[in-house]
Motif scaffolding. Structure first.
Motif: not given
Length: 308
Positions: A160-165, A148-156
């Motif tokens: 890709a985060v969802d699949e990797a996690a 969740k914290a990574a997905e809140d970063i601007d421009g991320v």
């Protein structure tokens, strides 16, 4: 949210074990700075290629005492996200973490995402134990919050985060099952742990072990045992009938060898990887390989030998 096992596809990103103040030239991905190398590996696997990950703590270092350069401290203040233990583990970095947070850098404290345990004895009694990674179930909570914290970063790239996690959660669930199955072979009366300092509280809580004691009192490697501490621990080892004492890879095992000799019983000393990953190829260069190596060594050290 926690993903169910069975989602395929593993996205792994090699850690940037840094001596530099940034990543590769021209890399415009969000930049995540991580304090310890165990968390660095977990972060890299959780975000995949969606972010550049820089880990401050080098392989085989002690998280309680490692320090960083002025350039690395400046890099922390420029990060899009800083990931730390959050329960006082990185004692030499705390002022840099505070300065970065005061400067407005987004932070993620992994220890705030879990059901933390307190130390039960020694000078640290009543304070939170930061060694939660010895329980893979709690690491699932860390990954949930980190996603969740990574997905809140601007421009991320959120997908890709969802699949990797999701892929990494599957691996953590598999690890948890492997540890459960392996430890099931250890008899209840043999589930006693002794190590350099108190690092196995969460593993003991998760898998029904008893922590008999530690050579170094409290929760930090910066403390030192007294003669009375060693005498008390020797007596506890004799009462529990401990077969193996575990030395940590991040510390010299001289004290624990002395303790084994002082115990006056046939006690083996086995090395575990507890607070730091190793260099590649040294047996514990990822969180998963570290936990699997420790599981095998604990199971072997505490299981009954062959019957003559």
């Amino acid at each position: 949210m926690r993903r169910l096992a069975g989602i395929a596809g593993a996205a792994a990103l090699a850690l940037t074990l840094t001596g530099c103040a940034g990543g590769a030239d021209g890399d415009d991905r969000p930049h995540i700075v991580v304090t310890t190398n165990i968390l660095g590996d977990v972060v890299a696997n959780t975000v995949g290629d969606a972010a550049q990950v820089t880990t401050l703590m080098r392989p085989n270092a002690d998280p309680h005492s490692f320090e960083i350069s002025a350039r690395e401290a400046a890099m922390m203040r420029d990060a899009d996200l800083i990931v730390s233990n959050g329960l006082g583990l990185e004692e030499g970095l705390q002022r840099h973490l505070d300065q970065a947070e005061d400067a407005g850098v987004e932070t993620y404290a992994a220890g705030e995402q879990i059901d933390a345990l307190d130390y039960s004895d020694g000078e640290a009694a009543g304070t939170p134990d930061p060694h939660f990674w010895t329980d893979p179930a709690r690491m699932l909570d860390v990954v949930d919050g980190l996603e969740k914290a990574a997905e809140d970063i601007d421009g991320v790239d959120e997908q890709a985060v969802d699949e990797a996690a999701a892929a990494y959660v599957t691996e953590l669930e598999e690890l948890d099952q492997e540890m459960t199955d392996s430890f099931a072979g250890i008899l209840e009366q043999q589930r006693s742990l002794v190590t350099n300092h108190h690092v196995f509280g969460y593993l003991a809580d998760r898998f029904d072990f008893q922590v008999v004691g530690a050579v170094i009192p409290g929760g930090t490697t910066l403390a030192a045992p007294s003669a009375a501490d060693l005498r008390d621990l020797t007596e506890a080892i004799e009462r529990a009938g401990v077969a193996t004492i575990f030395a940590e890879s991040s510390q010299p095992d001289r004290l624990i060898q002395v303790l084994a000799d002082e115990a006056g019983v046939d006690v083996e000393v086995s090395e575990l990887f507890t607070e730091s990953l190793t260099e590649q190829g040294q047996g514990a260069d990822t969180y998963l390989s570290m936990m699997r190596a420790n599981t095998e060594r604990i199971t072997s050290g505490l299981s009954p030998g062959p019957i003559d």
